[in-house]
Design a protein around this motif. Sequence first.
Motif, mmCIF file in Angstrom:
data_model
loop_
_atom_site.group_PDB
_atom_site.id
_atom_site.type_symbol
_atom_site.label_atom_id
_atom_site.label_comp_id
_atom_site.label_asym_id
_atom_site.label_seq_id
_atom_site.Cartn_x
_atom_site.Cartn_y
_atom_site.Cartn_z
ATOM 1 N N LEU A 322 43.731 42.830 38.134
ATOM 2 C CA LEU A 322 44.230 44.386 37.954
ATOM 3 C C LEU A 322 43.093 44.954 36.899
ATOM 4 C CD1 LEU A 322 47.906 44.460 38.375
ATOM 5 C CD2 LEU A 322 46.138 44.680 40.089
ATOM 6 N N ASP A 323 43.236 44.519 35.643
ATOM 7 C CA ASP A 323 42.187 44.887 34.593
ATOM 8 C C ASP A 323 40.726 44.985 35.086
ATOM 9 O OD1 ASP A 323 42.096 45.761 31.976
ATOM 10 O OD2 ASP A 323 41.026 44.032 31.565
ATOM 11 N N MET A 324 40.355 43.773 35.681
ATOM 12 C CA MET A 324 38.844 44.035 36.213
ATOM 13 C C MET A 324 38.885 45.170 37.212
ATOM 14 S SD MET A 324 37.211 42.984 39.178
ATOM 15 C CE MET A 324 38.143 41.708 39.792
ATOM 16 N N ILE A 325 39.640 45.359 38.133
ATOM 17 C CA ILE A 325 39.645 46.325 39.222
ATOM 18 C C ILE A 325 39.456 47.626 38.492
ATOM 19 C CG2 ILE A 325 40.354 47.535 41.193
ATOM 20 C CD1 ILE A 325 41.663 44.826 42.081
ATOM 21 N N GLN A 326 40.594 47.901 37.442
ATOM 22 C CA GLN A 326 40.383 49.216 36.792
ATOM 23 C C GLN A 326 39.050 49.412 35.998
ATOM 24 O OE1 GLN A 326 44.303 48.308 35.103
ATOM 25 N NE2 GLN A 326 45.392 49.427 36.435
ATOM 26 N N ARG A 327 38.809 48.419 35.121
ATOM 27 C CA ARG A 327 37.706 48.691 34.334
ATOM 28 C C ARG A 327 36.353 49.024 35.261
ATOM 29 N NH1 ARG A 327 37.505 46.474 29.061
ATOM 30 N NH2 ARG A 327 39.380 45.617 28.559
ATOM 31 N N SER A 328 36.284 48.385 36.404
ATOM 32 C CA SER A 328 35.113 48.614 37.126
ATOM 33 C C SER A 328 35.041 49.786 38.063
ATOM 34 C CB SER A 328 35.056 47.599 38.205
ATOM 35 O OG SER A 328 35.942 47.553 39.157
ATOM 36 N N GLN A 329 36.423 50.394 38.251
ATOM 37 C CA GLN A 329 36.440 51.835 38.801
ATOM 38 C C GLN A 329 36.195 52.860 37.691
ATOM 39 O OE1 GLN A 329 40.275 52.092 40.936
ATOM 40 N NE2 GLN A 329 39.278 51.033 42.611
ATOM 41 N N ARG A 330 36.653 52.567 36.580
ATOM 42 C CA ARG A 330 36.369 53.554 35.259
ATOM 43 C C ARG A 330 34.726 53.464 34.980
ATOM 44 N NH1 ARG A 330 39.732 51.189 31.802
ATOM 45 N NH2 ARG A 330 41.809 51.332 32.795
ATOM 46 N N ARG A 331 33.968 52.466 35.169
ATOM 47 C CA ARG A 331 32.646 52.337 34.801
ATOM 48 C C ARG A 331 31.799 53.478 35.325
ATOM 49 N NH1 ARG A 331 29.868 47.209 36.871
ATOM 50 N NH2 ARG A 331 31.876 46.522 36.366
ATOM 51 N N PRO A 332 31.242 54.078 34.357
ATOM 52 C CA PRO A 332 30.157 55.350 34.919
ATOM 53 C C PRO A 332 28.789 54.694 35.610
ATOM 54 C CG PRO A 332 29.606 55.123 32.443
ATOM 55 C CD PRO A 332 31.102 54.077 32.744
#
Length: 356
Positions: A322-332
């Motif tokens: 979940l952390d990996m998906i959240q981070r990747s969606q936040r990444r500019p």
Amino acid sequence: MKKIGITTTVPVEVLIAAGYQPVDLNNILVSDPDPGRLITIAERAGFPLNCCSWIKGIYGVCMDSGITDVLCVTSGDCSNTIMLMETLKLKGLNAVPFAYPDHPDPHLMQQTLQTLAATLGTTLDAADKVRDELQPPRDLALKLDELTWKQNTVSGWENHLWLVSTSDFNGDFRNYRQELNNLVDACSQRQPYPGGELRLAYIGVPSVYAREMYPFIEKHGARVVFNETQRQFAMPEPGRSLAEQYSSYTYPYSINERLEDIKPELHKRRVDGVIHYVQAFCHRGIGDIIFRDAIDLPMLTLEGNDDFFLNSHVKTRIEAFLDMIQRSQRRPLKLKKGKLEGANAPSKNTPSSLRK
Ligand code: SF4
């Protein structure tokens, strides 16, 4: 009505028409306050340690519950059921085989249903009348499913529980309908889940630790909005006849048939990531290779054995996913050497340590 155990979803219309009350032995196993003791019954009888826990648990339920009739699905579910059936016969149970056709064909299905009806002493006309009676509770289950992903007012656990229960309607389809009707009414009045949550799909056989897994996922800002197999149990494509209904039911057939159901649902439900659950020692686990090739979304493969709770290893893997998906969606988004980096959804480029 006399009870008949079932080893997976079967044409319950025929069973009910024959005067039986179908009882899904898997549901009895996971609802037991101590499912481990049912598996121990099988291991003490000689079932190998490296045999799937569902098979051992079903045997344990049969020995423990006093059930005398069991419909064993020998094709379209699990080849282990063939030997399970033999051991049940050895113990004096009336174990009746049922085999789905090897590919979805309404003509073959019609013959299969006729054979089942004749074996149980009923007719397909009588089964058709039962099908009409089962449609309202099935419609309600599919309504709950829609509320899950469209109105976002139903938890992943509720979705799992009510859809998986359509295999036997908890032993009483009228009561199931009444209770689910109340829940659907209540869900229609609820506030939706927050818009920023991650939306997950769950594919594969129902997990042994479902009761803890769905709330754990929700505690971490995500929710399962698609339960593949459980939804199939509710017969989302009823067609014009029983034969068509059980030909459109994807679970007994090839992964390609399942993918034809899964992929449009992932898109329609705006899924961010997929959990593929595999049972230890199950041949279906090999299908993970095909799912990973066909589904272009982050995927976490979870395995369960006889642990009916989430151990810390599985918890950590879910958190990391979940952390990996959240981070990747936040990444500019940024340009580097002419290439676009940081695109929304990681897919096959996701580090392998997080994909499996
Ligand atoms: S999980 Fe796999 S091995 Fe176990 S009963 Fe189901 S199909 Fe068979």
